[in-house]
Design an enzyme around this catalytic site. Structure first.
Site, PDB file in Angstrom:
ATOM      1  N   SER A   8      20.663  40.780 -13.073  1.00 32.36           N
ATOM      2  CA  SER A   8      20.184  42.086 -12.603  1.00 32.36           C
ATOM      3  C   SER A   8      19.957  42.014 -11.103  1.00 32.36           C
ATOM      4  O   SER A   8      19.144  41.207 -10.630  1.00 32.36           O
ATOM      5  CB  SER A   8      18.867  42.445 -13.290  1.00 32.36           C
ATOM      6  OG  SER A   8      18.207  43.425 -12.518  1.00 32.36           O
ATOM      7  N   HIS A  33      24.428  43.631 -13.708  1.00 33.90           N
ATOM      8  CA  HIS A  33      23.525  44.668 -14.220  1.00 33.90           C
ATOM      9  C   HIS A  33      22.899  45.390 -13.025  1.00 33.90           C
ATOM     10  O   HIS A  33      22.260  44.765 -12.173  1.00 33.90           O
ATOM     11  CB  HIS A  33      22.462  44.005 -15.096  1.00 33.90           C
ATOM     12  CG  HIS A  33      21.553  44.949 -15.797  1.00 33.90           C
ATOM     13  ND1 HIS A  33      21.902  45.627 -16.949  1.00 33.90           N
ATOM     14  CD2 HIS A  33      20.275  45.323 -15.529  1.00 33.90           C
ATOM     15  CE1 HIS A  33      20.880  46.364 -17.354  1.00 33.90           C
ATOM     16  NE2 HIS A  33      19.883  46.216 -16.506  1.00 33.90           N
ATOM     17  N   ASP A  35      20.394  48.186 -11.805  1.00 33.32           N
ATOM     18  CA  ASP A  35      19.223  48.960 -12.235  1.00 33.32           C
ATOM     19  C   ASP A  35      18.944  50.129 -11.297  1.00 33.32           C
ATOM     20  O   ASP A  35      18.717  49.926 -10.100  1.00 33.32           O
ATOM     21  CB  ASP A  35      17.981  48.056 -12.268  1.00 33.32           C
ATOM     22  CG  ASP A  35      17.959  47.139 -13.474  1.00 33.32           C
ATOM     23  OD1 ASP A  35      18.111  47.637 -14.599  1.00 33.32           O
ATOM     24  OD2 ASP A  35      17.793  45.919 -13.283  1.00 33.32           O
ATOM     25  N   MET A  37      16.432  53.240 -10.526  1.00 29.51           N
ATOM     26  CA  MET A  37      15.068  53.737 -10.807  1.00 29.51           C
ATOM     27  C   MET A  37      14.711  54.866  -9.851  1.00 29.51           C
ATOM     28  O   MET A  37      15.111  54.837  -8.679  1.00 29.51           O
ATOM     29  CB  MET A  37      14.063  52.600 -10.636  1.00 29.51           C
ATOM     30  CG  MET A  37      14.361  51.405 -11.512  1.00 29.51           C
ATOM     31  SD  MET A  37      13.106  50.141 -11.316  1.00 29.51           S
ATOM     32  CE  MET A  37      13.766  48.875 -12.401  1.00 29.51           C
ATOM     33  N   HIS A  67      22.313  50.641 -15.506  1.00 26.56           N
ATOM     34  CA  HIS A  67      21.162  50.980 -16.353  1.00 26.56           C
ATOM     35  C   HIS A  67      20.369  52.076 -15.650  1.00 26.56           C
ATOM     36  O   HIS A  67      19.707  51.824 -14.649  1.00 26.56           O
ATOM     37  CB  HIS A  67      20.328  49.696 -16.557  1.00 26.56           C
ATOM     38  CG  HIS A  67      19.069  49.895 -17.321  1.00 26.56           C
ATOM     39  ND1 HIS A  67      18.091  48.919 -17.399  1.00 26.56           N
ATOM     40  CD2 HIS A  67      18.608  50.934 -18.059  1.00 26.56           C
ATOM     41  CE1 HIS A  67      17.092  49.354 -18.141  1.00 26.56           C
ATOM     42  NE2 HIS A  67      17.373  50.590 -18.539  1.00 26.56           N
ATOM     43  N   MET A  69      17.437  54.528 -15.184  1.00 28.01           N
ATOM     44  CA  MET A  69      16.035  54.825 -15.515  1.00 28.01           C
ATOM     45  C   MET A  69      15.638  55.990 -14.636  1.00 28.01           C
ATOM     46  O   MET A  69      14.850  55.854 -13.678  1.00 28.01           O
ATOM     47  CB  MET A  69      15.172  53.578 -15.252  1.00 28.01           C
ATOM     48  CG  MET A  69      15.460  52.454 -16.236  1.00 28.01           C
ATOM     49  SD  MET A  69      14.945  50.819 -15.652  1.00 28.01           S
ATOM     50  CE  MET A  69      16.394  50.363 -14.716  1.00 28.01           C
ATOM     51  N   MET A 138      14.972  46.849 -24.585  1.00 30.72           N
ATOM     52  CA  MET A 138      14.105  46.437 -23.470  1.00 30.72           C
ATOM     53  C   MET A 138      13.047  45.473 -23.999  1.00 30.72           C
ATOM     54  O   MET A 138      12.315  45.810 -24.942  1.00 30.72           O
ATOM     55  CB  MET A 138      13.395  47.647 -22.849  1.00 30.72           C
ATOM     56  CG  MET A 138      14.264  48.607 -22.050  1.00 30.72           C
ATOM     57  SD  MET A 138      15.216  47.869 -20.707  1.00 30.72           S
ATOM     58  CE  MET A 138      13.926  47.135 -19.681  1.00 30.72           C
ATOM     59  N   ASP A 176      17.104  42.981 -22.207  1.00 29.29           N
ATOM     60  CA  ASP A 176      16.783  43.146 -20.783  1.00 29.29           C
ATOM     61  C   ASP A 176      15.278  43.021 -20.560  1.00 29.29           C
ATOM     62  O   ASP A 176      14.508  43.854 -21.040  1.00 29.29           O
ATOM     63  CB  ASP A 176      17.285  44.520 -20.316  1.00 29.29           C
ATOM     64  CG  ASP A 176      17.077  44.772 -18.830  1.00 29.29           C
ATOM     65  OD1 ASP A 176      16.618  43.871 -18.114  1.00 29.29           O
ATOM     66  OD2 ASP A 176      17.397  45.903 -18.390  1.00 29.29           O
ATOM     67  N   GLY A 177      14.903  41.981 -19.824  1.00 27.89           N
ATOM     68  CA  GLY A 177      13.498  41.833 -19.433  1.00 27.89           C
ATOM     69  C   GLY A 177      12.921  40.490 -19.840  1.00 27.89           C
ATOM     70  O   GLY A 177      12.857  40.157 -21.019  1.00 27.89           O
ATOM     71  N   GLY A 178      12.554  39.699 -18.835  1.00 25.49           N
ATOM     72  CA  GLY A 178      11.877  38.427 -19.108  1.00 25.49           C
ATOM     73  C   GLY A 178      12.761  37.360 -19.716  1.00 25.49           C
ATOM     74  O   GLY A 178      12.249  36.392 -20.288  1.00 25.49           O
TER      75      GLY A 178
HETATM   76  C1  DX5 Z   1      13.490  46.350 -15.658  1.00 25.98           C
HETATM   77  C2  DX5 Z   1      14.968  46.195 -15.444  1.00 25.98           C
HETATM   78  C3  DX5 Z   1      15.478  44.833 -15.637  1.00 25.98           C
HETATM   79  C4  DX5 Z   1      14.897  43.818 -14.707  1.00 25.98           C
HETATM   80  C5  DX5 Z   1      14.919  42.490 -15.366  1.00 25.98           C
HETATM   81  O1  DX5 Z   1      13.181  47.698 -15.686  1.00 25.98           O
HETATM   82  O2  DX5 Z   1      15.692  47.043 -16.315  1.00 25.98           O
HETATM   83  O3  DX5 Z   1      16.898  44.785 -15.598  1.00 25.98           O
HETATM   84  O4  DX5 Z   1      15.580  43.709 -13.500  1.00 25.98           O
HETATM   85  O5  DX5 Z   1      14.289  41.572 -14.541  1.00 25.98           O
HETATM   86  P1  DX5 Z   1      13.726  40.209 -15.105  1.00 25.98           P
HETATM   87  O6  DX5 Z   1      14.890  39.446 -15.665  1.00 25.98           O
HETATM   88  O7  DX5 Z   1      13.128  39.577 -13.912  1.00 25.98           O
HETATM   89  O8  DX5 Z   1      12.725  40.544 -16.184  1.00 25.98           O
HETATM   90 ZN    ZN Z   2      17.864  46.833 -16.508  1.00 26.54          ZN
END
Ligand code: DX5
Ligand code: ZN
Length: 224
Positions: A8, A33, A35, A37, A67, A69, A138, A176-178
């Site tokens: 990402s 990826h 993102d 926002m 992605h 958001m 997520m 996606d996430g962590g």
């Molecule tokens: C969060 C994003 C993710 C984020 C993941 O809203 O959609 O793609 O960048 O970042 P990490 O891998 O650090 O959790």
């Molecule tokens: Zn994402």
């Protein structure tokens, strides 16, 4: 389905975004990826279609997993298709008319993804499954990189995997996430085939070594 590792760019150095993308691709990433926002649907602000277009113009031709958001979302879909998105994922909460939004993506010529937040049930999938090429679970609340993986996401991945398999359709399952080297295999065993990792990759000193460690953990799940 082949495992895809998807860095990402949220955690990349935006002052040298093109170089950063080149570096993770050289280091073994499968897709990127991207993102998006809007400080409305999520409490953060990132990049839009002009940035994607510039990356494409600079010669970056990898698979771009966008992605979104943002809310409302429909207005931006055409711009991202034009800019060169291969796949566009949207959250059901970001549109009043999910069928229309997914159709807009596919009619534009991109693949479509549906994203489920940690507290959102998979119920929308029942009607939407025929319109999607990817389901994204997520494993953090969207808005920021570097958050901790929410463990209940594994059960959700399993449910989603079951529904995808029952549908018989060719749909990827993304998490996606962590995601880090030490939990990526858990996500694979729960059914994921596409793994977003932002801070774990861009926050590391050696992108290639990090991606290699992740790939090895994924390969081990296939060997069992
Ligand atoms: C969060 C994003 C993710 C984020 C993941 O809203 O959609 O793609 O960048 O970042 P990490 O891998 O650090 O959790
Ligand atoms: Zn994402």
């Amino acid at each position: 389905m082949q495992h895809w590792i998807a860095p990402s760019i949220l955690s990349a150095d935006f002052a040298k975004l093109g170089e950063e993308i080149g570096a993770v691709l050289d280091a073994g990433a499968d897709i990127i990826h991207f993102d998006v926002m809007d400080n409305h649907y999520v409490p953060n602000l990132t990049i839009g279609p002009l940035v994607l277009q510039s990356l494409r113009s600079s010669g970056i031709d990898c698979y771009m997993d966008v992605h979104l958001m943002v809310k409302p979302v429909d207005r931006l879909i055409g711009d991202f298709v034009e800019a060169g998105a291969d796949l566009i994922s949207i959250h059901p909460e970001s549109t009043e008319h999910l069928h229309r939004t997914l159709s807009l993506i596919r009619d534009g010529g991109a693949k479509a993804g549906i994203v489920f937040n940690p507290a959102t049930s998979l119920s929308a999938l029942e009607q939407a499954i025929k319109l999607v090429d990817l389901v994204l679970i997520m494993s953090v609340n969207p808005g920021f990189g570097g958050q901790a993986f929410i463990p209940s996401s594994l059960a959700k991945l399993k449910q989603a995997r079951q529904r995808i398999d029952e549908s018989g359709r060719d749909i990827r399952l993304e998490i996606d996430g962590g995601i880090k080297a030490d939990n990526i295999a858990d996500a694979a065993r729960a059914g994921a085939d596409t793994f977003v990792a932002g801070s774990a990759i861009f926050g590391s000193d050696d992108y290639a070594a990090t991606i290699k460690t992740m790939r090895r953990a994924l390969d081990e799940t296939l060997a069992i």
